[in-house]
Scaffold this motif. Structure first.
Motif, PDB file in Angstrom:
ATOM      1  N   GLY A 100      39.188  44.193  49.019  1.00 44.26           N
ATOM      2  CA  GLY A 100      37.826  43.756  49.305  1.00 44.26           C
ATOM      3  C   GLY A 100      37.756  42.903  50.560  1.00 44.26           C
ATOM      4  O   GLY A 100      36.845  43.076  51.392  1.00 44.26           O
ATOM      5  N   VAL A 153      29.324  46.530  51.638  1.00 48.90           N
ATOM      6  CA  VAL A 153      29.055  47.167  50.348  1.00 48.90           C
ATOM      7  C   VAL A 153      30.365  47.548  49.659  1.00 48.90           C
ATOM      8  O   VAL A 153      30.577  47.236  48.479  1.00 48.90           O
ATOM      9  CB  VAL A 153      28.142  48.395  50.528  1.00 48.90           C
ATOM     10  CG1 VAL A 153      28.009  49.148  49.208  1.00 48.90           C
ATOM     11  CG2 VAL A 153      26.772  47.975  51.038  1.00 48.90           C
ATOM     12  N   TRP A 154      31.247  48.195  50.384  1.00 46.63           N
ATOM     13  CA  TRP A 154      32.533  48.573  49.796  1.00 46.63           C
ATOM     14  C   TRP A 154      33.386  47.344  49.486  1.00 46.63           C
ATOM     15  O   TRP A 154      34.122  47.335  48.488  1.00 46.63           O
ATOM     16  CB  TRP A 154      33.279  49.527  50.721  1.00 46.63           C
ATOM     17  CG  TRP A 154      32.782  50.926  50.612  1.00 46.63           C
ATOM     18  CD1 TRP A 154      32.050  51.628  51.525  1.00 46.63           C
ATOM     19  CD2 TRP A 154      32.975  51.811  49.500  1.00 46.63           C
ATOM     20  NE1 TRP A 154      31.757  52.880  51.067  1.00 46.63           N
ATOM     21  CE2 TRP A 154      32.308  53.026  49.823  1.00 46.63           C
ATOM     22  CE3 TRP A 154      33.613  51.704  48.275  1.00 46.63           C
ATOM     23  CZ2 TRP A 154      32.287  54.106  48.957  1.00 46.63           C
ATOM     24  CZ3 TRP A 154      33.592  52.782  47.405  1.00 46.63           C
ATOM     25  CH2 TRP A 154      32.942  53.964  47.744  1.00 46.63           C
ATOM     26  N   VAL A 201      32.271  46.203  46.182  1.00 43.72           N
ATOM     27  CA  VAL A 201      32.761  47.059  45.101  1.00 43.72           C
ATOM     28  C   VAL A 201      34.140  46.586  44.634  1.00 43.72           C
ATOM     29  O   VAL A 201      34.393  46.434  43.426  1.00 43.72           O
ATOM     30  CB  VAL A 201      32.808  48.532  45.548  1.00 43.72           C
ATOM     31  CG1 VAL A 201      33.570  49.379  44.521  1.00 43.72           C
ATOM     32  CG2 VAL A 201      31.395  49.085  45.729  1.00 43.72           C
ATOM     33  N   LEU A 228      35.269  44.786  41.150  1.00 43.97           N
ATOM     34  CA  LEU A 228      36.340  45.290  40.277  1.00 43.97           C
ATOM     35  C   LEU A 228      37.382  44.205  40.025  1.00 43.97           C
ATOM     36  O   LEU A 228      37.882  44.052  38.906  1.00 43.97           O
ATOM     37  CB  LEU A 228      37.003  46.511  40.928  1.00 43.97           C
ATOM     38  CG  LEU A 228      36.160  47.791  40.985  1.00 43.97           C
ATOM     39  CD1 LEU A 228      36.860  48.848  41.827  1.00 43.97           C
ATOM     40  CD2 LEU A 228      35.886  48.322  39.583  1.00 43.97           C
ATOM     41  N   SER A 260      26.466  44.298  45.716  1.00 46.90           N
ATOM     42  CA  SER A 260      27.434  45.326  45.324  1.00 46.90           C
ATOM     43  C   SER A 260      28.499  44.754  44.394  1.00 46.90           C
ATOM     44  O   SER A 260      28.974  45.444  43.481  1.00 46.90           O
ATOM     45  CB  SER A 260      28.076  45.957  46.557  1.00 46.90           C
ATOM     46  OG  SER A 260      28.759  44.988  47.328  1.00 46.90           O
ATOM     47  N   THR A 261      28.866  43.477  44.597  1.00 45.40           N
ATOM     48  CA  THR A 261      29.829  42.836  43.691  1.00 45.40           C
ATOM     49  C   THR A 261      29.257  42.740  42.284  1.00 45.40           C
ATOM     50  O   THR A 261      29.905  43.123  41.295  1.00 45.40           O
ATOM     51  CB  THR A 261      30.202  41.429  44.200  1.00 45.40           C
ATOM     52  OG1 THR A 261      30.816  41.529  45.478  1.00 45.40           O
ATOM     53  CG2 THR A 261      31.161  40.742  43.242  1.00 45.40           C
ATOM     54  N   THR A 263      28.696  46.215  40.664  1.00 41.02           N
ATOM     55  CA  THR A 263      29.972  46.805  40.233  1.00 41.02           C
ATOM     56  C   THR A 263      30.462  46.150  38.959  1.00 41.02           C
ATOM     57  O   THR A 263      30.901  46.825  38.010  1.00 41.02           O
ATOM     58  CB  THR A 263      31.022  46.654  41.342  1.00 41.02           C
ATOM     59  OG1 THR A 263      30.571  47.326  42.520  1.00 41.02           O
ATOM     60  CG2 THR A 263      32.360  47.232  40.906  1.00 41.02           C
TER      61      THR A 263
END
Length: 510
Positions: free
Chosen positions: A206, A216-217, A220, A224, A258-259, A262
């Motif tokens: 991350g 955004v990724w 994610v 996770l 996004s965090t 997810t």
């Protein structure tokens, strides 16, 4: 003998040598003739060499992990007679919980048994444990626990190597910083004690994606990681403060959304289908008393010494030990105050602090004030301190203190059986030294935030190599805030340490 033009050696992305950038390593290098000369051909400059710095670091990480596997081998069979798991320092939750969580009976995590970990860790346990059990049913001769441990060790080691690769990717000009991680005894002793590298590896990816301007990724993977162990969620705090300072709040919104999304998505199935099992982790953490080796444990011990066990006479730490709900509020409050202090520091500093510096401070503050500080939590700090302050000397001193605590902790576990191995005061001393060395690391990081000319990473990079979208000029109100706090006038050293912003190399921005 072939030579290369000077510009091939002095190019902006040429890697620095550890012996020239770190005083501790420079001193050690005197035993072999001192650091490499400024006009010597760097090994990285020799085209076609297979053993580049990055490959050496990754190989060293694999070697350390291989030795760690050997160190844990006496415990792999699960035949823990005569406290071998403590006398050989090879205890691991991974093997113990294969049986305690019912995986050896084919129980599905959360559905058939309430797992005490966040859901990604539970998913991971089931994804490896249930196939091992199914195979063991068909092949009774295998040792299921040993197979489960080895499968976990393999994946966790791969995540540790991935973490080393992220450190290398974030420090292309300083590859030898990653050797602090690769050669750390902390990895040797604790890499597979629990599933912490699951969260560490995800959080590291991350951070890498954030540096590559993929908010955004990045969210994610941080989500996770937070669903495996909660601490990666804390990284959003430093990103928020730095985004406020650099007028990039929109990027923080994207990574935060996004965090959270997810985290919600991966938690929802267990929350919806087996709600009581999902709550197990949160209930356990709210009910847990003061754990061994924490700040509160040390304070309770000192309370007992001070009051000498007088009936009805107890100090504040002993009182908190007897009132766990209040203890929870106190720990949360102290951690919150520490975060406020870190935020003020970040906004008042002469230059925008680096993301790794603030992330280390936040996670370290959480551990210092937490009522639980398990032995493997030290892994959370290791990659962060390598990115925040890659200086060998202080990290080695901290590692020695951690090793001292590690050995004292196992002696305490042996003593829990009824026969004391070391005096309680010795264990408390080891725990105190661990806390002090972490606090000293925090102090050193704070000093380099306040005096950025001392930051060796800033001496190599024009801006924060981990900052990604944060690498923008300060908002106008930052200067006003600093002046209102009486720190607005820069010294000559500050001015020299803060050159005008310049574009980062493609390795950071692409």
């Amino acid at each position: 003998m072939s030579t290369h033009p000077p510009e091939d050696i002095d190019r902006p992305d040429a890697p620095s040598a550890a012996a020239t950038g770190d005083g501790f390593v420079r001193g050690l290098s005197e035993a072999i003739g001192g650091p490499l000369g400024s006009h010597a051909v760097q090994p990285e400059a020799r085209r076609g060499r297979f053993w580049t710095a990055a490959r050496i670091i990754l190989a060293l990480t694999c070697i350390t992990l291989a030795f760690s596997w050997v160190q844990k081998s006496p415990c792999q069979t699960g035949d823990w007679q005569k406290n071998i798991q403590y006398t050989r320092f090879c205890y691991t939750d991974v093997l113990a919980l294969y049986y305690a969580e019912g995986l050896n009976d084919g129980k599905v995590p959360y559905k058939d048994h309430q797992v005490e970990y966040p859901v990604v860790t539970g998913y991971f346990m089931g994804a490896l444990g249930l196939p091992v059990h199914a195979y063991g049913v068909k092949h009774p001769a295998i040792n299921q626990g040993q197979w489960f441990y080895n499968a976990n060790a393999l994946v966790l080691s791969a995540l540790a190597v991935a973490t080393a690769a992220v450190i290398l990717a974030l420090r292309r000009r300083r590859p030898w910083d990653a050797a602090i991680f690769a050669l750390s005894p902390i990895i040797f002793f604790t890499a597979t004690v629990n599933w912490d590298f699951l969260a560490i590896g995800l959080a590291a990816i991350g951070l890498y994606l954030w540096a590559k301007r993929r908010p955004v990724w990045a969210g994610v993977f941080l989500g996770l990681g937070a669903a495996a162990k909660l601490w990666p969620l804390f990284i959003l705090g430093p990103i928020l403060i730095l985004a406020l300072r650099s007028k990039t709040i929109q990027k923080w919104v994207w990574v935060a959304l996004s965090t959270v999304l997810t985290w919600i998505v991966v938690n929802f199935p267990v929350w919806y289908l087996w709600h009581d099992s999902w709550l197990r982790f949160f209930r356990l953490n709210s009910e847990r008393p003061i754990d061994w080796g924490t700040f509160w444990y040390v304070g309770r011990y000192l309370d007992g010494k001070w009051h000498n066990g007088a009936e009805g006479d107890q100090g504040p730490f002993q009182w908190l030990s007897n009132h766990v709900p209040t203890l929870n509020y106190v720990t949360y409050g102290l951690f919150g105050l520490a975060c406020v202090g870190i935020a003020v520091l970040a906004l008042a500093a002469p230059r925008r602090p680096r993301l790794a510096q603030l992330s280390f401070l936040v996670v370290a503050a959480f551990l210092i004030f937490s009522k639980v500080w398990s032995q493997q939590y030290v892994l959370w700090l290791l990659p962060l301190i390598v990115l925040a302050r890659p200086r060998w000397g202080a990290i080695i001193a901290w590692t020695v203190a951690e090793f001292g605590y590690f050995t004292a902790f196992y002696a305490e576990l042996l003593g829990a059986g009824g026969k004391a191995v070391i005096p309680e005061g010795t264990f408390v001393l080891a725990a105190t030294l661990r806390i002090i060395t972490v606090a000293v690391l925090c102090g050193l990081v704070i000093r380099e935030i306040w005096r950025p000319e001392l930051d060796v990473v800033r001496q190599t990079y024009a801006d924060d190599p981990d900052g990604g979208p944060l690498n923008e000029p300060d908002a106008d109100w930052v200067g006003k805030l600093r002046r209102s706090l009486g720190v607005g006038r820069k010294s000559k050293a500050d001015a020299e340490a803060a050159p005008p912003a310049e574009p980062l190399p493609a390795e950071v921005t692409s």
